[in-house]
Design a protein around this motif. Structure first.
Motif, PDB file in Angstrom:
ATOM      1  N   GLU A 166       9.720 -36.132  15.779  1.00 40.81           N
ATOM      2  CA  GLU A 166      10.653 -35.361  15.198  1.00 40.81           C
ATOM      3  C   GLU A 166      11.284 -34.545  15.730  1.00 40.81           C
ATOM      4  N   CYS A 167      12.976 -34.853  16.379  1.00 36.87           N
ATOM      5  CA  CYS A 167      13.801 -34.406  17.701  1.00 36.87           C
ATOM      6  C   CYS A 167      13.310 -33.089  16.746  1.00 36.87           C
ATOM      7  N   SER A 168      12.939 -31.807  17.814  1.00 38.98           N
ATOM      8  CA  SER A 168      13.270 -30.194  17.243  1.00 38.98           C
ATOM      9  C   SER A 168      14.389 -30.111  17.457  1.00 38.98           C
ATOM     10  N   ASN A 169      15.536 -30.962  17.498  1.00 43.11           N
ATOM     11  CA  ASN A 169      17.217 -30.345  18.023  1.00 43.11           C
ATOM     12  C   ASN A 169      17.426 -31.049  16.835  1.00 43.11           C
ATOM     13  N   CYS A 170      17.872 -32.202  17.089  1.00 44.36           N
ATOM     14  CA  CYS A 170      18.558 -32.497  16.068  1.00 44.36           C
ATOM     15  C   CYS A 170      17.582 -33.639  14.793  1.00 44.36           C
ATOM     16  N   GLY A 171      16.663 -33.101  14.417  1.00 43.43           N
ATOM     17  CA  GLY A 171      15.614 -34.011  12.561  1.00 43.43           C
ATOM     18  C   GLY A 171      15.756 -34.884  13.011  1.00 43.43           C
ATOM     19  N   THR A 207      11.949 -37.917  25.897  1.00 34.97           N
ATOM     20  CA  THR A 207      13.178 -37.174  25.066  1.00 34.97           C
ATOM     21  C   THR A 207      13.896 -37.789  23.656  1.00 34.97           C
ATOM     22  N   CYS A 208      14.629 -37.330  22.633  1.00 34.95           N
ATOM     23  CA  CYS A 208      15.156 -37.795  22.105  1.00 34.95           C
ATOM     24  C   CYS A 208      16.310 -38.578  22.448  1.00 34.95           C
ATOM     25  N   PRO A 209      16.495 -39.633  21.835  1.00 32.81           N
ATOM     26  CA  PRO A 209      17.816 -40.682  22.528  1.00 32.81           C
ATOM     27  C   PRO A 209      18.417 -40.421  21.816  1.00 32.81           C
ATOM     28  N   ALA A 210      18.980 -39.837  20.922  1.00 33.35           N
ATOM     29  CA  ALA A 210      20.438 -39.209  20.267  1.00 33.35           C
ATOM     30  C   ALA A 210      20.643 -38.311  20.495  1.00 33.35           C
ATOM     31  N   CYS A 211      20.086 -36.847  20.703  1.00 33.01           N
ATOM     32  CA  CYS A 211      20.520 -35.607  21.636  1.00 33.01           C
ATOM     33  C   CYS A 211      19.830 -35.500  23.411  1.00 33.01           C
TER      34      CYS A 211
HETATM   35 ZN   LIG Z   1      17.772 -35.027  18.880  1.00 33.63          ZN
END
Ligand SMILES: [Zn+2]
Ligand SMILES: *Cc1c(COP(=O)(O)O)cnc(C)c1O
Length: 420
Positions: free
Chosen positions: A16-21, A32-36
């Motif tokens: 789970e992304c710690s920033n964008c969820g 790292t998160c591919p989205a953010c």
């Molecule tokens: Zn993210």
């Protein structure tokens, strides 16, 4: 051996992304998160984990970090490269407690880990997971300790290893990495420059990048410091944790550990004050904390004799600052002279030869007590994150030469003794 234990199995469910969820499957290599682009964290089925990871079941398991199987990401613990990581002692430090004015001061001695630092915990986990998920070569930017740990576990796991270290890294550390068979790249710059080298190499040559919090599993290894601490104190937490902070996986990992233990009913809502210690010559987190900011700007011109905390920029800055603030903790800096004094005090007063980063945490305990930020009855745990053995150049003083054939040997010895 581990397969026969009280049915401990990983309950890892997803990332789970710690920033964008955003959520992602855990069955492939992740960075790292591919989205953010922010930090991914491992998530577990804690309701299931709670069924088998009980205090009673744990009493039957070996005293090393793999005992917490249910809330570790490795699927086949028996196949993980192990060198005896974790299970470190939590020492009483009665002499320092008296000197500094605490009722109780404890030191968690991470220097006893394989390769001499707590980095072994994170890299045992990251290398085991990378191997499970098909990596062939692992790579890391490091000030020294992380490189040695990764190189050792890669050797144990049969993976290739590439380490990128600042060109001024102590020769003892680069030699250790070469001994494990790693390719050592000496980078004219700091650890973030080393990170740039690793990312370029990973893109070009398919290495798996094991940089701090740029993959989700090192933090899972580091969180076992928090799990052990709670277990060693009889399933409760101290009032204060003092931690020398660089990239921040220690703080972030332990903070996550406490949330998981609470969700599993093993501890309550109480939390220690999390105290970040940085060097006066490289203190991005302490500066951001003091300024009330959520992110930490890169520290220009980082200088300190403590390589593990010479980290000018941390990808998890927001997670470190969150944990410190949510805990009611603080962030402070100590000078290189002070942290060397901390090394001396731990060695002379408690028999613990600790790393310079750990010396910073020791002396921070004294500073926080002297300034009244901590009270006498604040039960305080100082993390000695590494051994001093790699840093003998920081120890002052000279040894006395003795001629065994001196005419008056007793007088020669007497002249060498400290004044009484
Ligand atoms: Zn993210
Ligand atoms: C890496 C390191 C640190 C910093 O730890 P983080 O969890 O990255 O903040 C502290 N001490 C030593 C000895 C280290 O090697």
């Amino acid at each position: 051996m581990f397969g026969t234990l009280a049915s401990g199995r990983s309950t890892l469910t997803h990332l789970e992304c710690s920033n964008c969820g955003a959520t992602y499957p855990h069955d492939r290599l992740a960075t790292t998160c591919p989205a953010c682009g922010k930090v991914l964290l491992a998530r577990y089925d804690l309701a299931a984990a709670k069924e088998t990871m009980t205090p009673a079941a744990l009493r039957e398991r070996p005293w090393n970090l793999w005992r917490y199987t249910e809330i570790l990401p490795v699927q086949d613990v028996a196949a993980a490269p192990s060198l005896g990581e974790g299970g470190t002692p939590l020492h009483e430090a009665p002499a320092l407690a008296r000197d500094f004015g605490f009722d109780r001061l404890l030191i968690k001695d991470e220097g006893l880990n394989p390769t001499g630092s707590f980095k072994a915990r994170g890299l045992a986990m990251a290398v085991a997971r990378a191997k499970e998920l098909g990596a062939r070569t692992v790579a890391i930017p490091s000030a020294g300790n992380a490189a040695a740990a990764m190189a050792a576990y890669a050797a144990r796991a049969g993976l290739g290893a590439v380490v990128a270290m600042p060109a001024d890294t102590p020769a003892v550390m680069t030699a250790e990495c070469r001994a494990y068979g790693a390719t050592v790249l000496l980078v004219d710059g700091l650890i973030d420059d080393c990170g740039k080298v690793v990312r370029a190499g990973a893109a070009a040559y398919g290495w798996f990048d094991a940089s701090t919090l740029r993959e989700p599993y090192r933090a899972e290894g580091k969180k076992t410091m928090g799990l052990e601490l709670a277990e060693q104190l009889g399933w409760r937490l101290p009032a204060v944790i003092i931690y020398p902070t660089g990239g921040g996986t220690g703080i972030v990992g332990m903070w996550k550990a406490f949330a998981e233990l609470e969700a599993m009913g093993l501890i309550g809502r109480e939390r220690p004050k999390m105290v970040v210690v940085q060097a006066a010559g490289c203190a991005p987190i302490a500066r951001a904390f003091a300024a009330g900011e959520d992110h930490a700007e890169r520290w220009a011109g980082a200088v300190t004799v403590a390589p593990g905390i010479r980290v000018p920029a941390a990808i998890a800055d927001y997670l470190i600052l969150d944990a410190v603030r949510a805990s009611g903790g603080t962030a402070l800096t100590v000078t290189d002279d002070d942290l060397r004094q901390g090394m001396v005090l731990a060695a002379e007063r408690e028999g613990l030869f600790v790393s310079p980063e750990s010396g910073a945490a020791v002396i921070a305990a004294r500073a926080l007590r002297q300034s009244g930020v901590l009270r006498q009855d604040d039960e305080t745990v100082v993390f000695s994150t590494g051994s001093g053995l790699m840093h003998t150049d920081l120890v002052d003083g000279a040894s006395a030469a003795i001629d065994p054939n001196a005419p008056d040997l007793a007088a020669a010895i007497g002249a060498a003794l400290p004044p009484r």
